[in-house]
Design a protein around this motif. Sequence first.
Motif, PDB file in Angstrom:
ATOM      1  N   THR A 136       0.817  -1.215   0.000  1.00 34.82           N
ATOM      2  CA  THR A 136       0.000   0.000   0.000  1.00 34.82           C
ATOM      3  C   THR A 136       0.854   1.270   0.000  1.00 34.82           C
ATOM      4  O   THR A 136       0.332   2.372  -0.090  1.00 34.82           O
ATOM      5  CB  THR A 136      -0.906   0.047   1.260  1.00 34.82           C
ATOM      6  N   VAL A 188       6.107   3.145  -2.912  1.00 31.74           N
ATOM      7  CA  VAL A 188       6.878   2.333  -3.864  1.00 31.74           C
ATOM      8  C   VAL A 188       6.166   1.004  -4.127  1.00 31.74           C
ATOM      9  O   VAL A 188       6.030   0.573  -5.277  1.00 31.74           O
ATOM     10  CB  VAL A 188       8.309   2.090  -3.323  1.00 31.74           C
ATOM     11  N   ARG A 220      -0.254  -5.267   5.094  1.00 26.29           N
ATOM     12  CA  ARG A 220      -0.012  -5.583   6.505  1.00 26.29           C
ATOM     13  C   ARG A 220      -0.990  -6.635   7.047  1.00 26.29           C
ATOM     14  O   ARG A 220      -0.645  -7.437   7.908  1.00 26.29           O
ATOM     15  CB  ARG A 220      -0.187  -4.281   7.295  1.00 26.29           C
ATOM     16  N   THR A 274       8.713   3.969   7.851  1.00 27.69           N
ATOM     17  CA  THR A 274       9.470   5.034   7.188  1.00 27.69           C
ATOM     18  C   THR A 274       9.315   6.402   7.859  1.00 27.69           C
ATOM     19  O   THR A 274       9.768   7.399   7.293  1.00 27.69           O
ATOM     20  CB  THR A 274       9.031   5.144   5.710  1.00 27.69           C
ATOM     21  N   TYR A 286      16.293   5.522  12.123  1.00 27.27           N
ATOM     22  CA  TYR A 286      15.747   4.988  10.864  1.00 27.27           C
ATOM     23  C   TYR A 286      16.877   4.491   9.961  1.00 27.27           C
ATOM     24  O   TYR A 286      16.834   3.369   9.457  1.00 27.27           O
ATOM     25  CB  TYR A 286      14.933   6.089  10.168  1.00 27.27           C
ATOM     26  N   LYS A 337      17.501   0.580   8.801  1.00 25.28           N
ATOM     27  CA  LYS A 337      17.467   0.178   7.379  1.00 25.28           C
ATOM     28  C   LYS A 337      18.796  -0.457   6.973  1.00 25.28           C
ATOM     29  O   LYS A 337      18.823  -1.414   6.197  1.00 25.28           O
ATOM     30  CB  LYS A 337      17.160   1.390   6.485  1.00 25.28           C
ATOM     31  N   VAL A 370      11.874   9.902  -2.135  1.00 21.21           N
ATOM     32  CA  VAL A 370      10.858   9.329  -3.029  1.00 21.21           C
ATOM     33  C   VAL A 370       9.579  10.177  -3.022  1.00 21.21           C
ATOM     34  O   VAL A 370       9.090  10.578  -1.957  1.00 21.21           O
ATOM     35  CB  VAL A 370      10.521   7.882  -2.605  1.00 21.21           C
TER      36      VAL A 370
HETATM   37  N1  NAP Z   1      10.088   7.557   1.015  1.00 22.61           N
HETATM   38  C1  NAP Z   1      11.361   7.876   0.822  1.00 22.61           C
HETATM   39  O1  NAP Z   1      11.715   9.047   0.617  1.00 22.61           O
HETATM   40  C2  NAP Z   1      12.419   6.794   0.833  1.00 22.61           C
HETATM   41  C3  NAP Z   1      13.762   7.166   0.647  1.00 22.61           C
HETATM   42  C4  NAP Z   1      14.740   6.177   0.659  1.00 22.61           C
HETATM   43  C5  NAP Z   1      14.378   4.858   0.841  1.00 22.61           C
HETATM   44  N2  NAP Z   1      13.090   4.524   1.037  1.00 22.61           N
HETATM   45  C6  NAP Z   1      12.752   3.113   1.262  1.00 22.61           C
HETATM   46  O2  NAP Z   1      11.914   2.699   0.205  1.00 22.61           O
HETATM   47  C7  NAP Z   1      10.959   1.769   0.690  1.00 22.61           C
HETATM   48  C8  NAP Z   1       9.559   2.201   0.308  1.00 22.61           C
HETATM   49  O3  NAP Z   1       9.296   3.479   0.884  1.00 22.61           O
HETATM   50  P1  NAP Z   1       7.857   4.146   0.730  1.00 22.61           P
HETATM   51  O4  NAP Z   1       8.081   5.599   0.548  1.00 22.61           O
HETATM   52  O5  NAP Z   1       7.049   3.382  -0.246  1.00 22.61           O
HETATM   53  O6  NAP Z   1       7.284   3.902   2.194  1.00 22.61           O
HETATM   54  P2  NAP Z   1       5.767   4.002   2.677  1.00 22.61           P
HETATM   55  O7  NAP Z   1       4.944   4.743   1.696  1.00 22.61           O
HETATM   56  O8  NAP Z   1       5.821   4.461   4.089  1.00 22.61           O
HETATM   57  O9  NAP Z   1       5.274   2.485   2.646  1.00 22.61           O
HETATM   58  C9  NAP Z   1       5.716   1.558   3.599  1.00 22.61           C
HETATM   59  C10 NAP Z   1       4.844   0.342   3.516  1.00 22.61           C
HETATM   60  O10 NAP Z   1       5.264  -0.583   4.532  1.00 22.61           O
HETATM   61  C11 NAP Z   1       4.104  -1.016   5.243  1.00 22.61           C
HETATM   62  N3  NAP Z   1       4.405  -1.425   6.602  1.00 22.61           N
HETATM   63  C12 NAP Z   1       4.869  -0.662   7.626  1.00 22.61           C
HETATM   64  N4  NAP Z   1       4.955  -1.405   8.736  1.00 22.61           N
HETATM   65  C13 NAP Z   1       4.564  -2.662   8.407  1.00 22.61           C
HETATM   66  C14 NAP Z   1       4.423  -3.868   9.122  1.00 22.61           C
HETATM   67  N5  NAP Z   1       4.718  -3.967  10.423  1.00 22.61           N
HETATM   68  N6  NAP Z   1       3.985  -4.959   8.460  1.00 22.61           N
HETATM   69  C15 NAP Z   1       3.664  -4.900   7.149  1.00 22.61           C
HETATM   70  N7  NAP Z   1       3.762  -3.782   6.413  1.00 22.61           N
HETATM   71  C16 NAP Z   1       4.204  -2.669   7.050  1.00 22.61           C
HETATM   72  C17 NAP Z   1       3.166   0.150   5.198  1.00 22.61           C
HETATM   73  O11 NAP Z   1       1.861  -0.308   5.467  1.00 22.61           O
HETATM   74  P3  NAP Z   1       0.767   0.648   6.178  1.00 22.61           P
HETATM   75  O12 NAP Z   1       0.305   1.552   5.082  1.00 22.61           O
HETATM   76  O13 NAP Z   1      -0.263  -0.319   6.655  1.00 22.61           O
HETATM   77  O14 NAP Z   1       1.489   1.359   7.281  1.00 22.61           O
HETATM   78  C18 NAP Z   1       3.353   0.625   3.768  1.00 22.61           C
HETATM   79  O15 NAP Z   1       2.586  -0.161   2.878  1.00 22.61           O
HETATM   80  C19 NAP Z   1      11.181   1.662   2.193  1.00 22.61           C
HETATM   81  O16 NAP Z   1      11.893   0.492   2.459  1.00 22.61           O
HETATM   82  C20 NAP Z   1      11.987   2.882   2.541  1.00 22.61           C
HETATM   83  O17 NAP Z   1      12.829   2.653   3.645  1.00 22.61           O
HETATM   84  C21 NAP Z   1      12.091   5.462   1.024  1.00 22.61           C
END
Ligand code: NAP
Length: 288
Positions: free
Chosen positions: A9, A12, A39, A69, A132, A136, A155
């Motif tokens: 959800t 990414v 989740r 995140t 964080y 990671k 992102v």
């Molecule tokens: N966003 C950035 O700027 C950025 C930058 C560098 C790297 N990254 C990395 O890229 C990846 C994707 O980031 P994103 O921006 O897509 O993050 P995001 O929008 O916060 O999405 C994170 C996802 O993980 C799920 N999640 C969190 N806790 C969980 C749990 N206990 N069990 C199952 N699912 C869980 C969330 O579900 P819910 O919606 O239910 O909470 C959500 O679907 C991450 O690994 C992040 O560390 C992101």
Amino acid sequence: MRVLVTGATGQVGSEIVRLLEERAESRVRGRLEVVAAGREVMDLTSRDSVVSAICAAEPDVVFHPGAWTSVDACEAEPDRAFLVNALGTRHVAEGARLVSAHVVYFSTDYVFDGASPRPYNEWDATNPLSVYGRSKLAGESELDPGSTIVRTSWVVGTQGHNMAKTVLKAAREREGPLRVVEDQRGSPTEASDLAAKAVSLGLSRRPGLFHVTNQGDTTWYGFARAVLRAAGLDEARVEPIATSELDPPRAAPRPANSVLDNAALRLSGEQLLPHWESSVARLVRALQ
Ligand SMILES: NC(=O)c1ccc[n+]([C@@H]2O[C@H](COP(=O)([O-])OP(=O)(O)OC[C@H]3O[C@@H](n4cnc5c(N)ncnc54)[C@H](OP(=O)(O)O)[C@@H]3O)[C@@H](O)[C@H]2O)c1
């Protein structure tokens, strides 16, 4: 081929699912199957939940963008950060091992301390400043050799919360100047561009660490101006401030420079992602 996506959800995860479902539709029925593991079917904090979901789906490839995140909230709850991001990744690696699935893990520019005057490549030493970032980086160390690690930065996409949406909302709802930090430099990365490269690396089971970002770099101040420009709004409303001027101050320290040199892709002769400005302009059009 069957593919499972954690955090389906998120910004990414949802783009990866969308891209794979498009591919599945364009192929002969049944040749590519996508399991979007939210989740409710796979809680990363529970070993049983993760291992049984992966064993039930029997995927060939697991894309693992799922993570906690909330960078500032992680500072107050380090156990939760390590439970989701590090131990959760151990659970994913264990489940994938049991069904011989290839894992693609998503990591962050926040594994670096930002002290370098130049962009960081995949072989530069890490030194995360925040909980964080440490959680990671710990997740990276949980993966079997041969997994794919995609480190990305800043992102922005159509789903979830991100700086592009924050800037547009603030510009529309508030009067006066928009104060944005000018002393953090990175590469904004549009989620669908990132998903396309990650899917390509993952489906070909490409091993190793890859920095994957849109090309070019800017500050958050430069980014905010570009967002308003693309939206046809007055970019002169954006005023530069230092991170130390943020009120309230952020709990987690950020690297001053977290530009990622996509060296592994570049040196492999792979096509790099487009410049961030064209991708962010496309995103802003989609958000309007
Ligand atoms: N966003 C950035 O700027 C950025 C930058 C560098 C790297 N990254 C990395 O890229 C990846 C994707 O980031 P994103 O921006 O897509 O993050 P995001 O929008 O916060 O999405 C994170 C996802 O993980 C799920 N999640 C969190 N806790 C969980 C749990 N206990 N069990 C199952 N699912 C869980 C969330 O579900 P819910 O919606 O239910 O909470 C959500 O679907 C991450 O690994 C992040 O560390 C992101």
